[in-house]
Design an enzyme around this catalytic site. Structure first.
Site, mmCIF file in Angstrom:
data_model
loop_
_atom_site.group_PDB
_atom_site.id
_atom_site.type_symbol
_atom_site.label_atom_id
_atom_site.label_comp_id
_atom_site.label_asym_id
_atom_site.label_seq_id
_atom_site.Cartn_x
_atom_site.Cartn_y
_atom_site.Cartn_z
ATOM 1 N N HIS A 77 -25.897 73.135 -13.121
ATOM 2 C CA HIS A 77 -24.506 72.814 -12.794
ATOM 3 C C HIS A 77 -23.552 73.330 -13.865
ATOM 4 O O HIS A 77 -22.504 73.906 -13.557
ATOM 5 C CB HIS A 77 -24.324 71.303 -12.626
ATOM 6 C CG HIS A 77 -25.200 70.698 -11.586
ATOM 7 N ND1 HIS A 77 -25.389 69.334 -11.473
ATOM 8 C CD2 HIS A 77 -25.963 71.268 -10.616
ATOM 9 C CE1 HIS A 77 -26.214 69.092 -10.471
ATOM 10 N NE2 HIS A 77 -26.579 70.245 -9.947
ATOM 11 N N HIS A 238 -23.456 72.008 -2.325
ATOM 12 C CA HIS A 238 -24.129 71.777 -3.594
ATOM 13 C C HIS A 238 -25.288 72.752 -3.787
ATOM 14 O O HIS A 238 -25.568 73.166 -4.917
ATOM 15 C CB HIS A 238 -24.645 70.340 -3.701
ATOM 16 C CG HIS A 238 -25.250 70.059 -5.040
ATOM 17 N ND1 HIS A 238 -24.485 69.780 -6.152
ATOM 18 C CD2 HIS A 238 -26.543 70.085 -5.471
ATOM 19 C CE1 HIS A 238 -25.273 69.627 -7.194
ATOM 20 N NE2 HIS A 238 -26.537 69.805 -6.815
ATOM 21 N N ASP A 242 -26.100 75.188 -6.994
ATOM 22 C CA ASP A 242 -27.387 75.389 -7.665
ATOM 23 C C ASP A 242 -27.774 76.869 -7.707
ATOM 24 O O ASP A 242 -28.258 77.363 -8.735
ATOM 25 C CB ASP A 242 -28.488 74.608 -6.940
ATOM 26 C CG ASP A 242 -28.446 73.116 -7.231
ATOM 27 O OD1 ASP A 242 -27.802 72.710 -8.209
ATOM 28 O OD2 ASP A 242 -29.084 72.353 -6.466
ATOM 29 N N HIS A 265 -35.094 75.503 -6.587
ATOM 30 C CA HIS A 265 -34.903 76.167 -7.876
ATOM 31 C C HIS A 265 -36.015 77.182 -8.125
ATOM 32 O O HIS A 265 -35.777 78.263 -8.669
ATOM 33 C CB HIS A 265 -34.858 75.137 -9.009
ATOM 34 C CG HIS A 265 -33.641 74.273 -8.987
ATOM 35 N ND1 HIS A 265 -32.380 74.761 -9.221
ATOM 36 C CD2 HIS A 265 -33.499 72.947 -8.752
ATOM 37 C CE1 HIS A 265 -31.499 73.767 -9.137
ATOM 38 N NE2 HIS A 265 -32.149 72.661 -8.847
#
Length: 280
Positions: A77, A238, A242, A265
């Site tokens: 973030h 969001h 990321d 991720h």
């Protein structure tokens, strides 16, 4: 276009999502060409951890960077805020192993960056550098992330959950000359989210110790536990946040359309590693 750094230092203190430990972060101006890097000021000799793909050491529900024995977790973030706001060079001093989650988004970082402003530096900005010449695909089961040749740098994401309050969502954001403004308004405020039925398992696994209804949206079969949402499609926005943070570890954004679906991720970083390998 020139590189930029912060005009003044900014600072925030807060709890880490997974560790539950409070840390203090100071982000200071840095020399042109030095990039974005972390400094563990709580450790002997204050080891430096570069915000680079090669430094990624873990991708379990967050992105962790490490060098030697030093590590810093949940960097995505903060790094998205710096990259999205056009900060090429920054010294990020932290007195612990995890970046504070704050409100679960990048909004507080972005607000602080906007308040102090940026200064131009005497080095050319290569934030958007080089074209993706052929499609690159990374997939795992039905999840994937890709970089596709394009005339501009764009990020598009899709998610699909059985929970009716989330369902299937898509969102797309373009990196333009006005990207700092659009990032601050359209992407940075989107908060992290979790699923009610997974919380107990994750906590027993030693994760999300610092998670709360103040720093994460929680969704259950009957809807959102802690509304209201900042956007109707806040969860997928969001995921864009990321993705921007993870790909910022390249040090630049290739001219490409980055397309992801139900990714993680781990897949984001695999794509960054592939791009890096092909550019060398």
């Amino acid at each position: 276009m020139k590189q930029h750094t912060l005009a003044e230092a900014i600072a925030h203190t807060g709890v880490g999502l997974h560790s539950g430990v409070s840390t203090h972060v100071r982000i200071l101006p840095a020399d042109a060409g030095s990039g974005r890097y972390f400094v563990r000021v709580d450790l002997p000799d204050s080891p430096i951890i570069p915000a680079q793909v090669a430094a990624v050491s873990q991708t379990v529900l967050s992105t962790q960077l490490g060098k030697g024995e030093a590590a810093v977790r949940t960097v995505e973030h903060l790094l998205a805020a710096l990259a999205g706001m056009g900060v090429n060079n920054a010294r990020i001093e932290i007195d612990g192993s995890e970046v504070p989650l704050l409100d679960g988004s990048a909004q507080e970082w972005v607000t602080s960056i906007a308040e102090v402003g940026l200064v131009a530096q005497a080095v050319t900005d290569n934030t958007v550098s080089g074209d993706i010449q052929q499609p690159i695909w990374i997939h795992q089961d039905d999840a994937f992330v890709a970089a596709i040749p394009a005339s501009e740098t764009r990020f598009s994401y899709g998610i699909d959950f059985d929970l009716p309050a989330i369902g299937n969502q898509w969102y797309s954001w373009s990196l333009t000359t006005e990207s700092d403004t659009s990032f601050a308004k359209e992407v940075a405020p989107a908060r992290t989210f979790g699923l009610l039925h997974q919380i107990e398992y994750l906590q027993k696994s030693g994760l999300i110790k610092g998670g709360s209804l103040d720093n994460a949206l929680v969704c259950g079969p009957d809807g959102w536990v802690n509304p209201p949402l900042r956007f109707a499609n806040e969860p997928v926005r969001h995921k864009i946040l990321d993705l921007v943070g993870d790909l910022s570890l390249l040090g630049y954004f290739p001219r490409a359309h980055f397309l992801a679906y139900k990714a993680s991720h781990n897949l984001h970083i695999q794509l960054a590693q592939r791009i890096l390998a092909l550019s060398n």
